[in-house]
Write a protein that holds these residues in place. Structure first.
Motif, PDB file in Angstrom:
ATOM      1  N   GLU A 133       1.316 -74.446 -66.302  1.00 48.24           N
ATOM      2  CA  GLU A 133       2.158 -75.339 -65.508  1.00 48.24           C
ATOM      3  C   GLU A 133       3.187 -74.514 -64.724  1.00 48.24           C
ATOM      4  O   GLU A 133       3.480 -74.812 -63.566  1.00 48.24           O
ATOM      5  CB  GLU A 133       2.878 -76.343 -66.406  1.00 48.24           C
ATOM      6  N   PHE A 134       3.719 -73.470 -65.364  1.00 49.93           N
ATOM      7  CA  PHE A 134       4.665 -72.581 -64.692  1.00 49.93           C
ATOM      8  C   PHE A 134       3.964 -71.824 -63.566  1.00 49.93           C
ATOM      9  O   PHE A 134       4.447 -71.779 -62.433  1.00 49.93           O
ATOM     10  CB  PHE A 134       5.279 -71.603 -65.692  1.00 49.93           C
ATOM     11  N   LEU A 135       2.802 -71.253 -63.874  1.00 52.16           N
ATOM     12  CA  LEU A 135       2.054 -70.496 -62.877  1.00 52.16           C
ATOM     13  C   LEU A 135       1.659 -71.355 -61.678  1.00 52.16           C
ATOM     14  O   LEU A 135       1.640 -70.878 -60.546  1.00 52.16           O
ATOM     15  CB  LEU A 135       0.787 -69.903 -63.503  1.00 52.16           C
ATOM     16  N   ASP A 136       1.351 -72.621 -61.944  1.00 53.42           N
ATOM     17  CA  ASP A 136       0.891 -73.523 -60.888  1.00 53.42           C
ATOM     18  C   ASP A 136       2.022 -74.285 -60.211  1.00 53.42           C
ATOM     19  O   ASP A 136       1.777 -75.162 -59.388  1.00 53.42           O
ATOM     20  CB  ASP A 136      -0.127 -74.517 -61.461  1.00 53.42           C
ATOM     21  N   HIS A 137       3.269 -73.961 -60.587  1.00 53.08           N
ATOM     22  CA  HIS A 137       4.451 -74.619 -60.012  1.00 53.08           C
ATOM     23  C   HIS A 137       4.381 -76.134 -60.212  1.00 53.08           C
ATOM     24  O   HIS A 137       4.668 -76.911 -59.308  1.00 53.08           O
ATOM     25  CB  HIS A 137       4.612 -74.279 -58.523  1.00 53.08           C
ATOM     26  N   GLU A 138       3.999 -76.534 -61.427  1.00 53.87           N
ATOM     27  CA  GLU A 138       3.845 -77.946 -61.754  1.00 53.87           C
ATOM     28  C   GLU A 138       4.887 -78.420 -62.757  1.00 53.87           C
ATOM     29  O   GLU A 138       4.640 -79.332 -63.530  1.00 53.87           O
ATOM     30  CB  GLU A 138       2.436 -78.203 -62.307  1.00 53.87           C
ATOM     31  N   MET A 139       6.047 -77.792 -62.739  1.00 56.54           N
ATOM     32  CA  MET A 139       7.112 -78.203 -63.649  1.00 56.54           C
ATOM     33  C   MET A 139       8.438 -78.259 -62.893  1.00 56.54           C
ATOM     34  O   MET A 139       8.572 -77.637 -61.837  1.00 56.54           O
ATOM     35  CB  MET A 139       7.196 -77.273 -64.861  1.00 56.54           C
ATOM     36  N   PRO A 140       9.387 -79.001 -63.435  1.00 53.69           N
ATOM     37  CA  PRO A 140      10.699 -79.100 -62.774  1.00 53.69           C
ATOM     38  C   PRO A 140      11.379 -77.736 -62.655  1.00 53.69           C
ATOM     39  O   PRO A 140      11.155 -76.842 -63.477  1.00 53.69           O
ATOM     40  CB  PRO A 140      11.494 -80.017 -63.711  1.00 53.69           C
ATOM     41  N   ASP A 141      12.219 -77.609 -61.648  1.00 46.49           N
ATOM     42  CA  ASP A 141      12.931 -76.348 -61.415  1.00 46.49           C
ATOM     43  C   ASP A 141      13.747 -75.918 -62.626  1.00 46.49           C
ATOM     44  O   ASP A 141      13.835 -74.722 -62.929  1.00 46.49           O
ATOM     45  CB  ASP A 141      13.850 -76.454 -60.195  1.00 46.49           C
ATOM     46  N   SER A 142      14.329 -76.884 -63.342  1.00 49.96           N
ATOM     47  CA  SER A 142      15.145 -76.530 -64.510  1.00 49.96           C
ATOM     48  C   SER A 142      14.289 -75.860 -65.590  1.00 49.96           C
ATOM     49  O   SER A 142      14.738 -74.915 -66.240  1.00 49.96           O
ATOM     50  CB  SER A 142      15.842 -77.767 -65.077  1.00 49.96           C
ATOM     51  N   ASP A 143      13.065 -76.340 -65.770  1.00 49.10           N
ATOM     52  CA  ASP A 143      12.166 -75.712 -66.738  1.00 49.10           C
ATOM     53  C   ASP A 143      11.721 -74.336 -66.256  1.00 49.10           C
ATOM     54  O   ASP A 143      11.598 -73.396 -67.046  1.00 49.10           O
ATOM     55  CB  ASP A 143      10.950 -76.596 -67.012  1.00 49.10           C
ATOM     56  N   CYS A 144      11.469 -74.210 -64.962  1.00 54.48           N
ATOM     57  CA  CYS A 144      11.087 -72.908 -64.406  1.00 54.48           C
ATOM     58  C   CYS A 144      12.186 -71.877 -64.665  1.00 54.48           C
ATOM     59  O   CYS A 144      11.893 -70.732 -65.034  1.00 54.48           O
ATOM     60  CB  CYS A 144      10.822 -73.016 -62.905  1.00 54.48           C
ATOM     61  N   THR A 145      13.422 -72.298 -64.495  1.00 53.57           N
ATOM     62  CA  THR A 145      14.546 -71.398 -64.740  1.00 53.57           C
ATOM     63  C   THR A 145      14.576 -70.955 -66.199  1.00 53.57           C
ATOM     64  O   THR A 145      14.779 -69.771 -66.495  1.00 53.57           O
ATOM     65  CB  THR A 145      15.873 -72.083 -64.357  1.00 53.57           C
ATOM     66  N   LYS A 146      14.349 -71.901 -67.126  1.00 54.63           N
ATOM     67  CA  LYS A 146      14.308 -71.545 -68.555  1.00 54.63           C
ATOM     68  C   LYS A 146      13.216 -70.521 -68.827  1.00 54.63           C
ATOM     69  O   LYS A 146      13.403 -69.574 -69.588  1.00 54.63           O
ATOM     70  CB  LYS A 146      14.041 -72.793 -69.413  1.00 54.63           C
ATOM     71  N   PHE A 147      12.061 -70.704 -68.203  1.00 49.95           N
ATOM     72  CA  PHE A 147      10.947 -69.779 -68.413  1.00 49.95           C
ATOM     73  C   PHE A 147      11.265 -68.409 -67.843  1.00 49.95           C
ATOM     74  O   PHE A 147      10.965 -67.382 -68.451  1.00 49.95           O
ATOM     75  CB  PHE A 147       9.666 -70.340 -67.789  1.00 49.95           C
ATOM     76  N   GLU A 148      11.877 -68.369 -66.667  1.00 53.57           N
ATOM     77  CA  GLU A 148      12.231 -67.088 -66.052  1.00 53.57           C
ATOM     78  C   GLU A 148      13.213 -66.322 -66.934  1.00 53.57           C
ATOM     79  O   GLU A 148      13.076 -65.100 -67.106  1.00 53.57           O
ATOM     80  CB  GLU A 148      12.800 -67.323 -64.654  1.00 53.57           C
ATOM     81  N   VAL A 149      14.184 -67.029 -67.496  1.00 54.05           N
ATOM     82  CA  VAL A 149      15.136 -66.392 -68.412  1.00 54.05           C
ATOM     83  C   VAL A 149      14.397 -65.856 -69.633  1.00 54.05           C
ATOM     84  O   VAL A 149      14.632 -64.737 -70.091  1.00 54.05           O
ATOM     85  CB  VAL A 149      16.249 -67.387 -68.826  1.00 54.05           C
ATOM     86  N   HIS A 150      13.460 -66.646 -70.152  1.00 57.91           N
ATOM     87  CA  HIS A 150      12.694 -66.227 -71.322  1.00 57.91           C
ATOM     88  C   HIS A 150      11.906 -64.953 -71.011  1.00 57.91           C
ATOM     89  O   HIS A 150      11.884 -64.027 -71.819  1.00 57.91           O
ATOM     90  CB  HIS A 150      11.749 -67.344 -71.782  1.00 57.91           C
ATOM     91  N   PHE A 151      11.261 -64.905 -69.860  1.00 58.54           N
ATOM     92  CA  PHE A 151      10.480 -63.714 -69.499  1.00 58.54           C
ATOM     93  C   PHE A 151      11.358 -62.470 -69.389  1.00 58.54           C
ATOM     94  O   PHE A 151      10.912 -61.366 -69.701  1.00 58.54           O
ATOM     95  CB  PHE A 151       9.704 -63.938 -68.196  1.00 58.54           C
ATOM     96  N   GLU A 152      12.603 -62.638 -68.969  1.00 55.99           N
ATOM     97  CA  GLU A 152      13.533 -61.507 -68.892  1.00 55.99           C
ATOM     98  C   GLU A 152      13.870 -60.973 -70.283  1.00 55.99           C
ATOM     99  O   GLU A 152      14.134 -59.788 -70.447  1.00 55.99           O
ATOM    100  CB  GLU A 152      14.818 -61.918 -68.181  1.00 55.99           C
ATOM    101  N   GLU A 153      13.846 -61.854 -71.281  1.00 52.73           N
ATOM    102  CA  GLU A 153      14.218 -61.485 -72.651  1.00 52.73           C
ATOM    103  C   GLU A 153      13.040 -61.079 -73.523  1.00 52.73           C
ATOM    104  O   GLU A 153      13.226 -60.409 -74.529  1.00 52.73           O
ATOM    105  CB  GLU A 153      14.896 -62.684 -73.337  1.00 52.73           C
ATOM    106  N   CYS A 154      11.842 -61.523 -73.189  1.00 49.31           N
ATOM    107  CA  CYS A 154      10.703 -61.414 -74.108  1.00 49.31           C
ATOM    108  C   CYS A 154       9.536 -60.677 -73.457  1.00 49.31           C
ATOM    109  O   CYS A 154       8.781 -61.262 -72.670  1.00 49.31           O
ATOM    110  CB  CYS A 154      10.286 -62.819 -74.545  1.00 49.31           C
ATOM    111  N   SER A 155       9.372 -59.419 -73.802  1.00 44.75           N
ATOM    112  CA  SER A 155       8.312 -58.627 -73.173  1.00 44.75           C
ATOM    113  C   SER A 155       6.900 -59.086 -73.545  1.00 44.75           C
ATOM    114  O   SER A 155       6.012 -59.035 -72.691  1.00 44.75           O
ATOM    115  CB  SER A 155       8.502 -57.139 -73.457  1.00 44.75           C
ATOM    116  N   PRO A 156       6.612 -59.563 -74.782  1.00 41.80           N
ATOM    117  CA  PRO A 156       5.251 -60.053 -75.051  1.00 41.80           C
ATOM    118  C   PRO A 156       4.878 -61.254 -74.170  1.00 41.80           C
ATOM    119  O   PRO A 156       3.755 -61.334 -73.667  1.00 41.80           O
ATOM    120  CB  PRO A 156       5.276 -60.442 -76.530  1.00 41.80           C
TER     121      PRO A 156
END
Length: 96
Positions: free
Chosen positions: A20-43
């Protein structure tokens, strides 16, 4: 998969909704949460990068092929069944 570190957004949630993130099928607020997570979590970032590369490869190789609407509906229906927790289909089970 988890890095073992606590995050505001759990690794399992990120991985469950990765496409859903890859396909831009989620709200911007959720995308922001995922982007923050990717910055913190290398796996999770590594998994994101792999899935993004696969998606680009499929698009490049098959992007011009039209998918019949009935096939798309069957596949999406099967995905909904799996996501709802009703179980995964057997490998030999046809989509129809």
């Amino acid at each position: 998969m988890s890095c073992g570190e606590p995050h505001e957004t759990d690794c399992s949630e990120v991985l469950d909704h990765l496409y859903e993130f890859l396909d831009h099928e989620m709200p911007d607020s959720d995308c922001t949460k995922f982007e923050v997570h990717f910055e913190e979590c290398s796996p999770c970032l590594e998994k994101y990068g792999l899935e993004q590369a696969v998606k680009k490869l499929v698009k490049r190789c098959c992007g011009s092929d039209d998918v019949p609407s009935d096939l798309r509906a069957k596949v999406m229906g099967r995905i909904d069944v799996i996501r709802s927790g009703q179980g995964a289909p057997d490998e030999g089970t046809p989509l129809a």
